[in-house]
Design an enzyme around this catalytic site. Structure first.
Site, PDB file in Angstrom:
ATOM      1  N   ARG A 190      32.271  19.713 -55.356  1.00  0.00           N
ATOM      2  CA  ARG A 190      31.725  19.631 -54.000  1.00  0.00           C
ATOM      3  C   ARG A 190      31.943  18.215 -53.483  1.00  0.00           C
ATOM      4  O   ARG A 190      31.851  17.240 -54.257  1.00  0.00           O
ATOM      5  CB  ARG A 190      30.224  19.949 -53.994  1.00  0.00           C
TER       6      ARG A 190
ATOM      7  N   HIS B  39      40.109  23.343 -49.946  1.00  0.00           N
ATOM      8  CA  HIS B  39      39.134  24.235 -50.589  1.00  0.00           C
ATOM      9  C   HIS B  39      39.791  25.546 -51.028  1.00  0.00           C
ATOM     10  O   HIS B  39      39.360  26.636 -50.660  1.00  0.00           O
ATOM     11  CB  HIS B  39      37.943  24.510 -49.656  1.00  0.00           C
TER      12      HIS B  39
END
Ligand code: NDP
Ligand code: OXD
Length: 308
Positions: free
Chosen positions: A223, A271
């Site tokens: 993250r 991502h």
């Protein structure tokens, strides 16, 4: 017949065939719907894109089943009192292992020097063997453990770090706050596969980024918030960190003009390290519904107090 609300309408096209098939294969007869009176819903299939934010009216709901592995955007929702399960799926793990191993090998072998060599320089820089390359994986959960094990199978000198102590064959396992310093010191490649929690925010900061070997590579498929961006950019500028390959960011999509896009020693992947694949994720969801309906324990329950 349990009613299952698919609460992420933007993903419905991916799941409209996969979910009924998976439920059928699991032997679950269910009413799968895109809209329902909240009081009639037994299970909610959730993704961060779901418009549903207030779980209060879902008084009958037995579990909320996330299509995502990371649950930081829902775990603190005070209206959610039902059990929350996250996605743990073999395809997600496979994808993550491939991304991590691919980017580790890129830097380990120094591939860039040969892929982009406009001066056609014949420069024989022989990389060390993997056994001579210390790689540290922060996070030894479903994804970090699988990556660490494959890297260890390739002979990398792997150290793993987690909150609680672990024993994994061929991996130096460290834990807790004290273990972080040791895990990072001298590492040449650092992989961050921690969940985003209040404890893990800025795990890589000015102080900890000084610990790896000079020129070390950071790979972050975990993250964005695990890294203090300003500290990383500063460490890249001084050469303390030689390269960062980043898949996740505090704000996504990464905005045009962000320093990461411009930096010559940063690779941005959008991502995509490990996508949730509908066919396998649907089987995970169906199995959890089957289990709960059969009175068995739910799999992959999130611990609210821990935050992951
Ligand atoms: P898990 O919950 O299985 O594992 C988390 C690991 O982090 C565990 O080893 C845990 O320790 C460790 N950890 C948590 N908090 C701390 C802490 N304070 N100090 C040290 N270690 C800590 O998660 P997954 O492996 O399934 O996923 C990891 C993350 O990867 C997700 O949360 C998500 O953010 C990200 N992800 C990214 C994707 C992408 O495409 N980029 C795709 C999927 C996930 P312990 O074992 O002791 O509990
Ligand atoms: C996830 C992700 O958490 O894709 O599943 O990042």
């Amino acid at each position: 017949m349990p009613k299952i609300l698919f609460a992420a309408p933007d993903l419905w096209d991916e799941y409209r065939d996969a979910l009924p098939l998976a439920l059928h294969q699991a032997g679950v007869v269910a009413d799968l719907v895109l809209e329902a009176d909240p009081e009639t819903v037994d299970y909610i299939i959730y993704a961060p894109s779901a418009p549903l934010q207030d779980f209060t009216p879902y008084t009958r709901t037995k579990a909320v089943l996330s299509l995502w592995a990371g649950v930081e955007r829902i775990v603190g929702n005070a209206t959610l009192t039902q059990p929350l399960c996250r996605m743990v799926d073999p395809s997600l793990t496979e994808g993550m292992v491939e991304w991590v191993v691919g980017h580790t090998l890129r830097h380990h072998l120094g591939m860039d020097a040969h892929i982009v060599n406009p001066a056609h320089r014949w420069e024989q820089i022989v990389p060390p063997l993997a056994r001579e390359r210390p790689v540290t994986v922060l996070g030894l959960g479903e994804l970090g453990r699988a990556c660490a094990q494959v890297l260890a199978a390739l002979n990398f000198a792997v150290t793993g770090w987690s909150r609680t102590p672990k024993t994994l064959a061929g991996i130096r396992c460290l834990s807790g706050e004290g273990g972080l310093r040791q895990a990072l010191t001298g590492a040449q490649i650092v992989v961050t596969l921690l969940p985003r929690t209040t404890q893990t925010e800025n795990t890589l900061n000015a102080e900890t980024l000084a610990l790896p070997a000079r020129g070390a590579v950071v790979l972050n498929p975990g993250r964005g918030a695990l890294i203090d961006d300003a500290a990383l950019l500063a460490a890249l500028d001084t050469g303390q960190i030689g390269h960062a390959t980043l898949d996740v960011f505090r704000v996504e999509p990464l905005f045009a003009g962000h320093p990461y896009w411009q930096h010559p020693r940063v690779t941005v992947t959008p991502h995509i390290a490990a996508d949730t694949r509908a066919s396998s994720a649907a089987r995970v969801i169906a199995e959890n519904v089957r289990r709960h309906e059969a009175g068995e324990a739910l799999l992959h329950l999130v611990d609210r107090a821990r935050g992951y």
